[in-house]
Design an enzyme around this catalytic site. Structure first.
Site, PDB file in Angstrom:
ATOM      1  N   HIS A  53       0.834  -1.198   0.000  1.00 43.58           N
ATOM      2  CA  HIS A  53       0.000   0.000   0.000  1.00 43.58           C
ATOM      3  C   HIS A  53       0.870   1.250   0.000  1.00 43.58           C
ATOM      4  CE1 HIS A  53       0.914   0.457   4.258  1.00 43.58           C
ATOM      5  NE2 HIS A  53       0.401  -0.727   4.529  1.00 43.58           N
TER       6      HIS A  53
HETATM    7  P1  TYD Z   1      -2.171  -3.529   7.062  1.00 43.64           P
HETATM    8  O1  TYD Z   1      -2.028  -2.042   6.994  1.00 43.64           O
HETATM    9  O2  TYD Z   1      -2.627  -4.210   5.814  1.00 43.64           O
HETATM   10  O3  TYD Z   1      -0.841  -4.194   7.607  1.00 43.64           O
HETATM   11  P2  TYD Z   1       0.528  -4.424   6.811  1.00 43.64           P
HETATM   12  O4  TYD Z   1       0.810  -3.171   6.061  1.00 43.64           O
HETATM   13  O5  TYD Z   1       1.512  -4.708   7.870  1.00 43.64           O
HETATM   14  O6  TYD Z   1       0.374  -5.599   5.923  1.00 43.64           O
HETATM   15  O7  TYD Z   1      -3.167  -3.838   8.252  1.00 43.64           O
HETATM   16  C1  TYD Z   1      -3.625  -5.145   8.523  1.00 43.64           C
HETATM   17  C2  TYD Z   1      -4.946  -5.032   9.225  1.00 43.64           C
HETATM   18  O8  TYD Z   1      -4.787  -4.362  10.467  1.00 43.64           O
HETATM   19  C3  TYD Z   1      -5.974  -4.246   8.429  1.00 43.64           C
HETATM   20  O9  TYD Z   1      -7.229  -4.873   8.612  1.00 43.64           O
HETATM   21  C4  TYD Z   1      -6.007  -2.898   9.097  1.00 43.64           C
HETATM   22  C5  TYD Z   1      -5.615  -3.199  10.522  1.00 43.64           C
HETATM   23  N1  TYD Z   1      -4.860  -2.115  11.158  1.00 43.64           N
HETATM   24  C6  TYD Z   1      -5.452  -1.353  12.152  1.00 43.64           C
HETATM   25  O10 TYD Z   1      -6.624  -1.570  12.531  1.00 43.64           O
HETATM   26  N2  TYD Z   1      -4.742  -0.357  12.748  1.00 43.64           N
HETATM   27  C7  TYD Z   1      -3.460  -0.080  12.381  1.00 43.64           C
HETATM   28  O11 TYD Z   1      -2.820   0.862  12.942  1.00 43.64           O
HETATM   29  C8  TYD Z   1      -2.853  -0.875  11.344  1.00 43.64           C
HETATM   30  C9  TYD Z   1      -1.445  -0.623  10.904  1.00 43.64           C
HETATM   31  C10 TYD Z   1      -3.600  -1.872  10.783  1.00 43.64           C
END
Ligand code: TYD
Length: 132
Positions: A53
């Site tokens: 992302h």
């Molecule tokens: P994501 O941003 O996709 O994690 P990564 O970049 O490490 O792969 O987040 C994974 C899940 O966690 C998604 O459902 C959103 C949730 N999330 C939160 O609720 N709060 C946060 O601060 C973060 C980073 C993720």
């Protein structure tokens, strides 16, 4: 527009002595923002790719406080670079609008992430073609 040239490695102040090692991170001094959120990622399998992302507003600093992982960053020019994070006193600063993938997590990896924004899903761009 931020590019991969704005993605910077930061070496934090460290106090190494016979008692062990201590690393310090202060707002607007050791990182170029004020922290509002901290999260960390562990127990990600080595085959997993996380991130995938870009963020419209958030800046991040990623630190492998234990173990190792890699971060691939891509900018809107299509330029990319890969950073290996394997030292607890080195972080990588990622400004807004940089695409990022985190991968090759070691079994013992704990990837600490500092951000200047609270979590807001609406500022995440999760589709690469939307990003481009
Ligand atoms: P994501 O941003 O996709 O994690 P990564 O970049 O490490 O792969 O987040 C994974 C899940 O966690 C998604 O459902 C959103 C949730 N999330 C939160 O609720 N709060 C946060 O601060 C973060 C980073 C993720």
């Amino acid at each position: 527009m931020n590019t991969i040239d704005d993605v910077k490695l930061i070496e934090f102040p460290k106090i190494f002595d016979s008692l062990g090692n201590l690393v310090v991170i202060e707002n607007n001094k050791d990182i170029p923002f004020e922290m509002k959120r901290i999260f960390f990622i562990y127990d990600s399998d080595t085959s997993v790719v996380r991130g995938k992302h870009a963020n419209r507003n958030s800046s991040f600093c990623l630190i492998n406080v234990c173990g190792k992982s890699k971060v691939k960053v891509i900018d809107l020019n299509g330029d990319e670079k890969i950073i290996t994070l394997d030292r607890p006193y080195i972080g990588v600063y990622l400004p807004p609008m940089i695409w990022k993938d985190m991968y090759e997590f070691s079994d013992d990896s704990i990837l600490l992430v500092l951000s200047d924004q609270l979590y807001d899903e609406s500022e995440y761009i999760r589709d690469f073609s939307d990003y481009r």
